[in-house]
Design an enzyme around this catalytic site. Structure first.
Site, PDB file in Angstrom:
ATOM      1  N   ASP A 156       1.670   4.992   0.372  1.00  0.00           N
ATOM      2  CA  ASP A 156       1.104   6.130   1.094  1.00  0.00           C
ATOM      3  C   ASP A 156       1.127   7.402   0.250  1.00  0.00           C
ATOM      4  OD1 ASP A 156       0.231   7.404   3.701  1.00  0.00           O
ATOM      5  OD2 ASP A 156       2.094   8.514   3.350  1.00  0.00           O
ATOM      6  N   ASP A 162      -6.458   6.716   9.088  1.00  0.00           N
ATOM      7  CA  ASP A 162      -6.498   8.173   8.924  1.00  0.00           C
ATOM      8  C   ASP A 162      -7.822   8.757   9.388  1.00  0.00           C
ATOM      9  OD1 ASP A 162      -4.018   9.068   7.986  1.00  0.00           O
ATOM     10  OD2 ASP A 162      -4.463   8.457   5.934  1.00  0.00           O
ATOM     11  N   ASN A 207      -6.983  10.841  12.644  1.00  0.00           N
ATOM     12  CA  ASN A 207      -6.849  12.263  12.350  1.00  0.00           C
ATOM     13  C   ASN A 207      -8.027  13.089  12.861  1.00  0.00           C
ATOM     14  OD1 ASN A 207      -4.303  12.307  11.191  1.00  0.00           O
ATOM     15  ND2 ASN A 207      -5.066  11.746   9.176  1.00  0.00           N
ATOM     16  N   ARG A 227       0.871  -1.163   0.000  1.00  0.00           N
ATOM     17  CA  ARG A 227       0.000   0.000   0.000  1.00  0.00           C
ATOM     18  C   ARG A 227       0.916   1.222   0.000  1.00  0.00           C
ATOM     19  NH1 ARG A 227      -0.904   4.700   3.520  1.00  0.00           N
ATOM     20  NH2 ARG A 227      -3.046   5.361   3.216  1.00  0.00           N
ATOM     21  N   HIS A 245     -15.890   6.430   1.346  1.00  0.00           N
ATOM     22  CA  HIS A 245     -15.874   6.592   2.801  1.00  0.00           C
ATOM     23  C   HIS A 245     -16.603   7.858   3.216  1.00  0.00           C
ATOM     24  CE1 HIS A 245     -14.303   8.594   6.413  1.00  0.00           C
ATOM     25  NE2 HIS A 245     -14.408   7.390   6.950  1.00  0.00           N
ATOM     26  N   GLU A 286      -2.685   5.073  -2.183  1.00  0.00           N
ATOM     27  CA  GLU A 286      -3.535   6.067  -1.534  1.00  0.00           C
ATOM     28  C   GLU A 286      -3.376   7.340  -2.350  1.00  0.00           C
ATOM     29  OE1 GLU A 286      -4.158   8.650   2.567  1.00  0.00           O
ATOM     30  OE2 GLU A 286      -2.185   7.904   2.015  1.00  0.00           O
TER      31      GLU A 286
END
Length: 584
Positions: A248, A383, A387, A246, A313, A285
């Protein structure tokens, strides 16, 4: 037993480089291109470092495989081929049709180690997921961190168990039928323990991103910097038997070359996949909303396998929670129509106006070309929890009923579903932002910056956890007693049933976005998703709702609440519940 070993390091910056091995110092010879080499007698676990210029302080190897004394200490030799793998029967697993489970090693178990995480793998097998995605494990300063402050990309954090424990973990996953995806960070380096600029021009001469200086991908002397990144990616996949990476925040990789570093990486990973005889996956991402990222190279795309779908999301989060601040604004305004748009086209901002960015953003996905599995769909990730000011999961604000509705919409979507650790039982523990910087100045600046950031958005600074406080880390660990208690036990059962249904009903893993249809009613707050012959019905309201279907429902495969009432083409769904129905 000692043997003659060639040590090499790319260090075009210093005029002089010496090698220190177990306390003994040796001169190194410079070669064209800035490489330095020396052949020295060394044991298989010798400690070593490099003395740069006139500095007599040894610095760790940029390609160090092990840092037993932390990122400021000497490197230790480690031969990854010395591990006796037990996964010879493992032939890999394609991402398509799979489910990903995101895990942070330090907070997954009380011990916070890879070996302890291995002890919980049977839980994941029983749950029914297919891949474990580890947050970054490369070397960072201190004992605990999210992992995105890494400074030694080739090593495995010693407090997690180091590289040997990492190989044991991957091996154990494979022997249980689980693939492993490793989260890697190539867009920036952490603030403490980063000695790479003393060796090489790791940063570009101009430009920066959210986290600091941009990595030098296309400036002078960038060939070896790119090689440093590409070799690291191949190392995880080849030496550590990882099944995918994955990547980033790839939108922060500033590369002005004709062939972007991501395309180059995809090419090399594809070649390695052929050589190893198992599928290897790259997941980006990306904030770009550019479908070319996941378009195959033969169709003039970058060739990355898949990407996270923040738009899905945001749409799902806003309709479940009612939140509409910041980047949730456009999604909250669109309501269920926004969720329907992402379910059928992956992107919400597909060239549309983005009020948060104050500009138009993205481009449409060609649903005839790109399958839904190329987009990872989720209700929570590290995240979107960490966050937040206090690191609260959606389980802190949603009812058990709505948590089950969210799970149903994620796990029956046309995307590759992803769960964040503990989400499967509605964990009540937060997942907060935590650090353990050993430099007091960096630690204080990190804490003050975190509190100041949220104070600007109206939060009381005293409510924002201090990332340097060890209790912030401890609070974020999962409570493994919860799955045995209600309401957690029931939610866990819902997740297990949904994951089992994905294996039993091909319609639920059909990635053809053009075949997905969605009906909804914003006023009554219900949604129907067509998945082949199946219908996924969700009632987000606090009252029972009568929903008209396009055809007669013949049975109930799953009900997250009380059994829905079926009457021809009508289904009556209890408040805050979802159902998966068969139809005539």
């Amino acid at each position: 037993m000692s043997a003659a070993v060639e040590f090499a390091v790319w260090a075009p910056v210093p005029e002089r480089v010496r090698l220190q091995v177990d306390g003994s110092v040796h001169d190194m010879r410079r070669e064209d291109g800035g490489w330095w080499r020396a052949e020295v007698e060394a044991g298989p676990e010798a400690d070593y470092g490099f003395l740069l210029g006139d500095d007599d302080t040894p610095r760790p190897d940029p390609r160090s495989r092990r840092q037993p004394e932390g990122v400021h200490g000497p490197s230790r030799r480690y031969d990854p081929s010395s591990y006796a793998w037990g996964d010879r029967a493992w032939t890999g697993r394609p991402l398509a049709g799979g489910v990903v489970y995101e895990m942070h090693v330090g907070t997954f178990t009380p011990e916070g180690t890879l070996d302890a995480a291995t002890g919980k793998l049977d839980h994941l097998v029983d749950l029914g997921v297919d891949f474990v995605e580890l947050l970054p494990v490369n070397g960072f300063d201190g004992t605990h961190n999210w992992g995105y402050d890494g400074v030694l990309w080739y090593t495995v954090q010693e407090s997690y168990g180091g590289p040997a424990a990492y190989q044991r973990f991957v091996d154990a996953c494979h022997q249980r039928g689980l693939g492993v995806i490793q989260d890697v960070v190539y867009n920036h380096l952490g603030p403490s323990g980063n000695y790479l600029p003393l060796f090489m021009p790791i940063f570009s001469e101009g430009g920066a991103n959210t986290w600091g200086s941009s990595v030098n991908l296309s400036g002078p002397d960038s060939d070896e910097v790119r090689r440093y990144i590409l070799d690291n990616a191949l190392m995880w996949l080849r030496d550590m038997h990882v099944d995918g990476l994955r990547l980033d925040a790839v939108h922060a990789l500033v590369d002005e070359r004709a062939t972007h570093v991501l395309e180059e990486m995809a090419q090399e990973v594809d070649r390695l996949s052929v050589a190893l005889g198992r599928p290897l996956t790259l997941i980006a991402e990306s904030d770009l909303n550019d479908p070319r990222m996941v378009t195959p190279r033969v169709a003039n795309g970058t060739g990355i396998s898949a990407q996270w779908s923040d738009d899905f999301h945001h749409a799902l989060h806003s309709v479940l929670t009612g939140e509409g601040q910041g980047y949730y604004g456009d999604f909250a305004a669109a309501g269920l129509a926004g969720l329907a748009k992402t379910l059928t086209g992956a992107y919400f901002h597909d060239g549309a106006w983005s009020s948060f960015r104050r500009r138009h953003h993205g481009r449409p996905v060609d649903t005839a070309l790109l399958p839904g599995w190329k987009f990872l769909g989720y209700l929570q990730d590290h995240d979107q929890i960490g966050n937040r000011a206090v690191g609260d999961r959606v389980s802190a604000s949603l009812s058990p009923g709505l948590l089950a509705v969210g799970a149903t919409l994620v796990l029956t979507s046309p995307f590759t579903p992803m769960l964040f650790m503990g989400e499967e039982w509605g964990a009540s523990t937060p997942w907060q932002f935590f650090t353990s910087h050993t430099d007091p100045e960096i630690g204080r600046a990190t804490a003050e910056g975190r509190k100041g950031e949220f104070a600007e958005h109206g939060w009381d600074a005293d409510e924002v956890p201090d990332p340097q406080d060890p209790e912030t880390f401890t609070r974020s660990k999962l409570d493994w007693d919860e799955p045995e208690r209600e309401p957690h036990r029931t939610l866990l059962a819902v997740h297990r049933t949904l994951l089992a249904l994905r294996h039993e009903h091909p319609d639920l893993v059909d990635p053809d976005l053009s075949r997905v249809e969605v009906g909804w009613d914003d006023e009554d707050r219900w949604l129907v998703v067509h998945r082949g012959a199946l219908r996924v019905v969700a009632n987000l309201s606090g009252d029972a709702r009568e929903v008209d279907l396009d055809r007669a429902a013949t049975g109930v495969l799953l009900a997250t609440g009380d059994e829905p009432a079926l009457a021809g083409t009508t289904v009556t769904l209890p408040a805050e519940s979802a159902a998966v129905l068969t139809t005539a």
